[in-house]
Design an enzyme around this catalytic site. Structure first.
Site, PDB file in Angstrom:
ATOM      1  N   CYS A 261       0.816  -1.218   0.000  1.00  0.00           N
ATOM      2  CA  CYS A 261       0.000   0.000   0.000  1.00  0.00           C
ATOM      3  C   CYS A 261       0.848   1.266   0.000  1.00  0.00           C
ATOM      4  CB  CYS A 261      -0.983  -0.029   1.165  1.00  0.00           C
ATOM      5  SG  CYS A 261      -0.237   0.124   2.817  1.00  0.00           S
ATOM      6  N   HIS A 309      -2.446   1.404   6.852  1.00  0.00           N
ATOM      7  CA  HIS A 309      -2.864   1.308   5.448  1.00  0.00           C
ATOM      8  C   HIS A 309      -3.006   2.707   4.879  1.00  0.00           C
ATOM      9  CE1 HIS A 309      -4.335  -0.968   2.016  1.00  0.00           C
ATOM     10  NE2 HIS A 309      -5.230  -0.010   1.829  1.00  0.00           N
ATOM     11  N   HIS A 321      -5.826   1.933  -4.299  1.00  0.00           N
ATOM     12  CA  HIS A 321      -4.878   1.394  -3.319  1.00  0.00           C
ATOM     13  C   HIS A 321      -4.499  -0.036  -3.682  1.00  0.00           C
ATOM     14  CE1 HIS A 321      -7.937  -0.944  -0.657  1.00  0.00           C
ATOM     15  NE2 HIS A 321      -8.515  -0.661  -1.789  1.00  0.00           N
TER      16      HIS A 321
END
Length: 345
Positions: A261, A309, A321
């Site tokens: 990520c 994240h 993402h």
């Protein structure tokens, strides 16, 4: 890296369950099931356990990324120190050689007392001229000795610094190995839970190949006219991240063909000429924080309380993402999980 069903809008019961489920509770749930056994829970319970394991793995991945970045920096500093040490050693060698020549010359000329040498010489004027040169050479030698001592002290300091950096690199490599083991263990646990489900149960829990690999068409985004990128570099970063749609998630990767990520954010902004920190925790402080309602394309959206994240806002209530292992870079709703901050680099 937690998994999310794309068809579930924000505020549904499933989102609420994912929000309140703690990693510790998920680990406890998994610990009660024998490895490789058919899970007794339904698909939704398995989904919650796998999501928690993915979240733990992503936390460990960000720690791995930080240790990897540190190791890379340490290797660069060690190489620079080694180059400096080589130059300092060359200087020490030259000074020692020069002093050796002076010492040999003085040894050859120093057999008699200077007054006797002057008494018996057939060329007093020449002797006095040579004596003056010798005196200047002695002064030069004193200066060289001083420079040699300084160079040797510098060399010792450089060696000590290099030794400390090497020891730190060894510790960082051990951290890398430990964090890599943690990530792999969490992912293996998740994989065993998924594999124990029947095909229909996997599909019900959102683990089918179609869900994991689905990427929306990369046509024009449903962006609002008032939400244009705040800068040219933000627009370039959005273009880069859209170009990565469909790329696989690989933990510890920052492109160009696979990403985790934070690696995706790092790569996209590098393409725009801006270097972000490597981890999502560091990216949390990589710019000005703005309210979620004021997010604009190119902003980083940081998720979870531990900032484990990160995604990029691209407009129209969507982010792009790298979700989790087995999935590919894709669009998802900006509210797919609890938002910690919106960062404008």
């Amino acid at each position: 890296m937690a998994s999310h069903r794309r068809c579930a809008p924000p505020g549904t019961a499933r989102t609420a369950r994912a929000t309140v489920l703690s990693a510790a509770a998920a680990a406890a749930l998994y610990a009660t099931a024998p490895a490789g056994a058919q899970p007794q829970e339904g698909p939704e319970q398995v989904r919650a356990q796998v999501d928690a394991l993915y979240q733990q793995a992503e936390r460990a991945t960000q720690s791995y990324d930080a240790a990897l970045e540190k190791a890379t920096g340490l290797r660069g500093r060690i190489e620079a120190l080694q180059s400096e040490m080589a130059r300092t050693q060359q200087s020490v060698n030259r000074l020692r050689d020069g002093l050796g020549v002076i010492a040999a010359a003085e040894y050859r000329d120093g057999g008699l007392d200077p007054s006797l040498t002057l008494l018996f010489t057939s060329d007093p004027d020449g002797y006095l001229e040579r004596a003056a040169l010798t005196e200047r050479a002695r002064h030069h030698r004193a200066g060289q000795l001083h420079r040699l001592r300084l160079a040797e002290r510098t060399l010792r300091q450089q060696r000590a610094q290099a030794g400390a950096r090497l020891a730190e690199l060894d510790r960082t490599r051990a951290q890398l190995a430990a964090r890599k083991t943690t990530v792999q263990r969490k992912l293996n646990q998740a994989r065993r839970l998924i594999d124990a489900l029947a095909p229909a149960q996997r599909a019900a829990a959102g683990f089918g190949a179609a869900q994991n690999n689905r990427v929306e068409a990369a046509g024009p985004l449903p962006d609002l006219p008032t939400l244009a990128p705040v800068s040219g570099r933000a627009a370039e970063a959005v273009a880069a991240v859209r170009g990565a749609l469909g790329s696989p998630y690989v933990w510890g990767s920052s492109g160009p063909s696979a990403f985790d990520c934070s690696g995706l954010m790092y790569w996209a902004y590098q393409r725009a000429g801006t270097t972000l920190p490597r981890t999502s925790q560091e990216q949390l402080t990589a710019g000005r924080h703005v309210p979620l309602g004021q997010a604009r394309p190119g902003d980083l959206v940081i998720y979870r309380n531990d900032a484990s994240h990160v995604a990029m806002y691209v407009g129209g209530g969507k982010v792009i993402h790298a979700p989790y292992p087995g999935a590919r870079v894709r669009y998802d709703p900006v509210t797919m999980m609890p938002v910690t901050a919106v960062v404008r680099p």
